[in-house]
Design a protein around this motif. Sequence first.
Motif, mmCIF file in Angstrom:
data_model
loop_
_atom_site.group_PDB
_atom_site.id
_atom_site.type_symbol
_atom_site.label_atom_id
_atom_site.label_comp_id
_atom_site.label_asym_id
_atom_site.label_seq_id
_atom_site.Cartn_x
_atom_site.Cartn_y
_atom_site.Cartn_z
ATOM 1 N N ALA A 285 0.833 -1.207 0.000
ATOM 2 C CA ALA A 285 0.000 0.000 0.000
ATOM 3 C C ALA A 285 0.869 1.260 0.000
ATOM 4 O O ALA A 285 0.555 2.247 -0.677
ATOM 5 C CB ALA A 285 -0.920 -0.004 1.219
ATOM 6 N N VAL A 286 1.970 1.216 0.735
ATOM 7 C CA VAL A 286 2.890 2.353 0.778
ATOM 8 C C VAL A 286 3.468 2.619 -0.605
ATOM 9 O O VAL A 286 3.537 3.780 -1.053
ATOM 10 C CB VAL A 286 4.025 2.096 1.792
ATOM 11 N N VAL A 287 3.894 1.558 -1.296
ATOM 12 C CA VAL A 287 4.449 1.710 -2.644
ATOM 13 C C VAL A 287 3.412 2.339 -3.571
ATOM 14 O O VAL A 287 3.737 3.229 -4.377
ATOM 15 C CB VAL A 287 4.920 0.350 -3.199
ATOM 16 N N PHE A 288 2.158 1.895 -3.473
ATOM 17 C CA PHE A 288 1.094 2.445 -4.313
ATOM 18 C C PHE A 288 0.881 3.931 -4.013
ATOM 19 O O PHE A 288 0.778 4.758 -4.935
ATOM 20 C CB PHE A 288 -0.212 1.679 -4.069
ATOM 21 N N ILE A 289 0.840 4.272 -2.728
ATOM 22 C CA ILE A 289 0.647 5.680 -2.347
ATOM 23 C C ILE A 289 1.798 6.537 -2.862
ATOM 24 O O ILE A 289 1.593 7.637 -3.400
ATOM 25 C CB ILE A 289 0.535 5.808 -0.807
ATOM 26 N N MET A 290 3.026 6.043 -2.722
ATOM 27 C CA MET A 290 4.194 6.778 -3.191
ATOM 28 C C MET A 290 4.145 6.994 -4.700
ATOM 29 O O MET A 290 4.481 8.076 -5.201
ATOM 30 C CB MET A 290 5.478 6.025 -2.820
ATOM 31 N N ALA A 291 3.745 5.956 -5.440
ATOM 32 C CA ALA A 291 3.663 6.069 -6.897
ATOM 33 C C ALA A 291 2.654 7.137 -7.300
ATOM 34 O O ALA A 291 2.917 7.952 -8.201
ATOM 35 C CB ALA A 291 3.284 4.714 -7.504
ATOM 36 N N VAL A 292 1.514 7.149 -6.627
ATOM 37 C CA VAL A 292 0.490 8.164 -6.914
ATOM 38 C C VAL A 292 1.020 9.564 -6.613
ATOM 39 O O VAL A 292 0.834 10.505 -7.398
ATOM 40 C CB VAL A 292 -0.795 7.889 -6.099
ATOM 41 N N LEU A 293 1.702 9.708 -5.479
ATOM 42 C CA LEU A 293 2.256 11.009 -5.101
ATOM 43 C C LEU A 293 3.301 11.485 -6.101
ATOM 44 O O LEU A 293 3.359 12.676 -6.435
ATOM 45 C CB LEU A 293 2.873 10.927 -3.695
ATOM 46 N N LEU B 247 9.615 11.214 4.648
ATOM 47 C CA LEU B 247 10.606 11.799 3.746
ATOM 48 C C LEU B 247 10.020 12.143 2.377
ATOM 49 O O LEU B 247 10.141 13.270 1.901
ATOM 50 C CB LEU B 247 11.788 10.845 3.575
ATOM 51 N N LEU B 248 9.397 11.163 1.720
ATOM 52 C CA LEU B 248 8.902 11.396 0.368
ATOM 53 C C LEU B 248 7.656 12.280 0.327
ATOM 54 O O LEU B 248 7.599 13.212 -0.486
ATOM 55 C CB LEU B 248 8.643 10.064 -0.341
ATOM 56 N N PRO B 249 6.630 12.050 1.162
ATOM 57 C CA PRO B 249 5.451 12.930 1.107
ATOM 58 C C PRO B 249 5.783 14.403 1.322
ATOM 59 O O PRO B 249 5.243 15.276 0.631
ATOM 60 C CB PRO B 249 4.553 12.394 2.234
ATOM 61 N N THR B 250 6.674 14.689 2.268
ATOM 62 C CA THR B 250 7.008 16.091 2.537
ATOM 63 C C THR B 250 7.835 16.681 1.395
ATOM 64 O O THR B 250 7.649 17.844 1.010
ATOM 65 C CB THR B 250 7.773 16.223 3.862
ATOM 66 N N PHE B 251 8.746 15.886 0.846
ATOM 67 C CA PHE B 251 9.520 16.356 -0.311
ATOM 68 C C PHE B 251 8.593 16.664 -1.484
ATOM 69 O O PHE B 251 8.728 17.698 -2.152
ATOM 70 C CB PHE B 251 10.543 15.297 -0.713
#
Length: 380
Positions: free
Chosen positions: A156-164, A209-213
């Motif tokens: 789920a994290v990988v999917f969320i990151m890809a969308v972001l 790290l990634l969401p804030t970036f």
Amino acid sequence: MGLVIIYSFLLLGGAAASQMLDLEPIRNTLTTITMICLSYIMVEVGLEFTLNKKKLKSYGWDYIVAATAAAFPWIICIAYFMIFFKMGLIEASLLGRFAAPTSAGILFTMMAAAGLGTTWLFRKARILAIFDDLDTILFMIPLQILFVGPKPHLIAVVFIMAVLLVYAYRYLHVLHWPTSTPLLLVYGSTIVFACQILEKTTHVALEILLPTFLLGCILYNPHDPNRPSKHKHEHMYLEPEKKGTRILDLLIKGGFMFLVGCSLPKIALGEVPLGVIAMHVVIVTVLINVGKCFPTFCYRKEASFKERMALSVAMFPRGEVGAGVLLISLGHGVNGLPVTIAVLSLALNLLLTGVFIMVVIWLVKDKVVSPETDPLHKIG
């Protein structure tokens, strides 16, 4: 230079506090505050990320150079921790990633102050440092999957990151929210608390790290060099800031370095002499900086050997993102003497930042532009 020394001693002071004081009763509070400081820093890094979508192919080689310059120090640390401390491959891989990212914020500020803000060196270092950080942040995802296993919530994290990532690319610097220092802190804090709520309700642990970036990437940056009509100067560090804003920024970043030190678990040195630890710290620091020299062998058609060597040395400074990786490693239970060496190496590298910049200036001294003679500085 003085600021870098302060950051280094704050990191060491926090490490000393972690050994001398019992911080366990307030550990959760300290962790939350640390993550809020880190989120502010990462939003700021994202805000500085620029991408000319009309020239995407030109960034391909830059990303390869940045990723390679990040990979060599990482691989060196993995080998070092495994050989000398019998660390497992996965644990060493996670911990060794602290050596990968160049400190973009410190680098940009000091190079601009040195009169290098309008040079090829600065423009190329800006691209490589940001790609360096981005590569580190993205690579932390598969590393964490390897560390804890292929659990459903990580998918789920990988999917969320890809969308972001897709969303950030599509809407790069188009969100016209105010970007003052206090509000960047509010944005970062909101993401931290949102991630904590997400983890408590769905058991999906989303590292900040990634969401804030990516939030920083979406926020409108009037200093984006791809929009020359929207700003007067090439980059934000040539423009004055209000004193209160600068103080708050320094408090957040200085507090973060201190809190990272406080996150260090109790160290049992056993029979290991301090001299031996110091030797390991020096060796690791030297090796990871040698690993950063890959750009010297690239861009031969664009710059002289001295400029390319200066570019490599400019990639030496380590800082906020590397400290953030150490923090994540600690959160996953990585501990022992290698963690101590990693923290001390980070502090030593910070202390040497001024030396690195002096070497850069010496290598390209004919390119240095003083504020008095810089035409961009006179505009406005």
